[in-house]
Design an enzyme around this catalytic site. Structure first.
Site, short mmCIF file in Angstrom:
data_model
loop_
_atom_site.label_atom_id
_atom_site.label_comp_id
_atom_site.label_asym_id
_atom_site.label_seq_id
_atom_site.Cartn_x
_atom_site.Cartn_y
_atom_site.Cartn_z
N GLN A 37 -61.53 32.94 -9.17
CA GLN A 37 -59.78 33.77 -9.44
C GLN A 37 -58.48 33.00 -9.29
OE1 GLN A 37 -61.25 36.47 -6.54
NE2 GLN A 37 -61.73 34.88 -5.83
N TYR A 67 -57.18 49.76 6.81
CA TYR A 67 -58.12 48.88 5.80
C TYR A 67 -59.52 48.54 6.74
CZ TYR A 67 -61.58 47.28 1.95
OH TYR A 67 -62.04 47.16 1.51
N ASP A 92 -61.17 37.60 3.33
CA ASP A 92 -60.51 37.48 4.24
C ASP A 92 -60.25 37.09 5.71
OD1 ASP A 92 -60.25 39.52 4.77
OD2 ASP A 92 -59.52 40.41 2.62
N ASP A 143 -72.91 34.35 -4.83
CA ASP A 143 -72.95 36.31 -4.97
C ASP A 143 -73.47 37.23 -4.60
OD1 ASP A 143 -72.67 37.96 -7.57
OD2 ASP A 143 -73.87 37.72 -8.51
N GLY A 144 -72.79 38.67 -4.15
CA GLY A 144 -73.21 39.03 -3.57
C GLY A 144 -74.85 39.87 -3.86
N ASP A 161 -67.28 45.26 0.79
CA ASP A 161 -65.48 44.71 1.13
C ASP A 161 -64.94 43.65 -0.45
OD1 ASP A 161 -62.82 44.46 1.49
OD2 ASP A 161 -63.34 43.06 3.49
N SER A 162 -65.16 44.08 -1.00
CA SER A 162 -64.84 42.91 -2.43
C SER A 162 -64.11 44.23 -3.84
CB SER A 162 -66.24 43.87 -3.87
OG SER A 162 -66.16 42.59 -4.60
N SER A 163 -63.31 43.14 -4.47
CA SER A 163 -62.48 43.33 -5.16
C SER A 163 -63.47 43.52 -5.89
CB SER A 163 -61.49 41.96 -5.91
OG SER A 163 -62.39 40.57 -4.98
N TYR A 225 -51.41 49.42 -1.04
CA TYR A 225 -53.04 49.95 -1.64
C TYR A 225 -52.09 50.49 -3.37
CZ TYR A 225 -56.10 47.04 0.19
OH TYR A 225 -57.21 46.21 0.75
N1 SAM Z 1 -59.61 44.75 0.61
C1 SAM Z 1 -59.71 44.01 -0.94
C2 SAM Z 1 -59.49 44.93 -2.03
O1 SAM Z 1 -58.40 44.81 -1.84
O2 SAM Z 1 -60.29 45.50 -2.20
C3 SAM Z 1 -61.18 43.35 -0.81
C4 SAM Z 1 -60.82 41.78 0.09
S1 SAM Z 1 -61.82 40.10 0.03
C5 SAM Z 1 -60.70 39.81 -0.52
C6 SAM Z 1 -62.35 40.94 -1.74
C7 SAM Z 1 -63.62 39.15 -1.78
O3 SAM Z 1 -64.59 39.71 -2.94
C8 SAM Z 1 -62.83 38.29 -2.85
O4 SAM Z 1 -63.17 37.29 -1.56
C9 SAM Z 1 -63.56 37.36 -3.69
O5 SAM Z 1 -64.16 36.63 -3.72
C10 SAM Z 1 -64.61 38.25 -2.94
N2 SAM Z 1 -65.96 39.08 -4.79
C11 SAM Z 1 -65.68 39.17 -5.68
N3 SAM Z 1 -66.75 39.61 -6.83
C12 SAM Z 1 -68.25 38.66 -5.38
C13 SAM Z 1 -69.52 39.14 -5.50
N4 SAM Z 1 -69.58 39.31 -6.54
N5 SAM Z 1 -70.22 38.54 -4.30
C14 SAM Z 1 -69.26 38.40 -3.33
N6 SAM Z 1 -67.72 38.45 -2.99
C15 SAM Z 1 -67.28 38.89 -4.00
#
Ligand code: SAM
Length: 285
Positions: A37, A67, A92, A143-144, A161-163, A225
């Site tokens: 990203q 949050y 984060d 990957d989660g 807590d993922s995007s 948000y």
């Molecule tokens: N609070 C936030 C929001 O605005 O939705 C989420 C914050 S956190 C930084 C989101 C994290 O999810 C990112 O660091 C990203 O790398 C991670 N992420 C995205 N896809 C993922 C996956 N498949 N497995 C693990 N982590 C993932």
């Protein structure tokens, strides 16, 4: 870069068409394209430092506590003894920081797909990333979804807590979450805002409801948000769980000591009181 020319960052996305929050930028602190990203950290005039991934605001220093406290303590305080907690995403460090304060939590595992987010936050967002230095926390990069496959039945609470990664918002993910919980375990996932992303809220809630005997949706206020409001879906394997009534209540003194600024038992209960249009759309009335 666009924001340098205009002096403002605007969060334009198809997830909330025709609407964009803007932050006045004082300085671009970091910008890179990782394997996964676009990572941007800016210093804003109104909200301190902000982490932005692929053009979407993830957190700002001024309001991230709402949050992170809520995504952590709504599920933690709904579980009788949350010893083993998994965070999927959360690169984060903010959720890890909050969860580590809970006295029953013994182990926190965090799996984020992008080590660059973790490293950038360690450098530029120390108030959040201090979560990583807590001895309860172990970090995995990956990957989660894949991680869960290899850790079935291990966790009391799992927090996503993922995007919006596509596969973390689909039903197979919820089935895997269920399989990775210990008996009577609980999950919470970021689930979007009912004001602009009702379809996303509905589908996430449906997946949770199909898989867990108890499922619900809660909201909190986060000014940066989209629409100022964000929701969470919560699911429990224990059919006796009443998410709206916390099992564990921390006193004001406890919460002061834990340096919590948003969450208490009254805010917990209020998070589950939804406006009529949301109750109707989710059929939770
Ligand atoms: N609070 C936030 C929001 O605005 O939705 C989420 C914050 S956190 C930084 C989101 C994290 O999810 C990112 O660091 C990203 O790398 C991670 N992420 C995205 N896809 C993922 C996956 N498949 N497995 C693990 N982590 C993932």
């Amino acid at each position: 870069m666009n924001i340098l020319k205009s002096g403002w960052f605007s969060e334009v996305s198809d997830l909330w068409p025709g609407l964009a929050l803007s932050l006045k930028v004082e300085e671009v602190l970091h910008s890179e394209r990782s394997q996964f990203q676009e990572i941007l950290v800016i210093k804003t005039k109104a909200h301190g430092r902000a982490l932005i991934l692929d053009g979407a605001i993830q957190c700002t220093e001024k309001d991230e506590f709402s949050y992170h406290e809520m995504i952590s303590y709504l599920p933690l305080c709904s579980h009788p003894k949350p010893k083993d907690v998994l965070i999927v995403g959360g690169g984060d460090g903010g959720a890890a920081r909050e969860i580590a304060k809970h006295p029953d939590v013994e182990r926190i595992t965090l799996v984020d797909i992008d080590d660059r987010v973790i490293e950038v936050c360690k450098e530029y967002l120390p108030r959040l990333s201090l979560g990583f230095s807590n001895p309860k926390v172990t970090v995995f990069v990956g990957d989660g979804f894949e991680f869960l496959r290899n850790h079935l039945g291990e966790f009391d609470v799992i927090i996503t807590d993922s995007s919006p990664a596509e596969h973390l918002f689909k039903q197979p993910y919820y089935e895997l979450l269920r399989a990775s919980l210990k008996p009577n375990g609980i999950i919470a996932s970021q689930a979007g805002t009912a004001w602009e992303s009702m379809q996303q809220v509905q589908s996430t809630f449906q997946h949770c409801k199909t898989v867990f005997p108890v499922a619900t949706y809660a909201v909190t206020a986060v000014p940066t948000y989209p629409t100022g409001q964000i929701g969470f879906v919560l699911g429990s394997l224990d059919s006796r769980t009443n998410f709206a009534e916390p099992m564990r209540i921390f006193s004001d003194e406890d919460l002061d000591q834990m340096e919590m600024k948003y969450y208490n038992d009254k805010v917990h209960r209020a998070a589950f009181i939804l406006p009529r249009f949301v109750e109707k759309e989710l059929q939770v009335a």
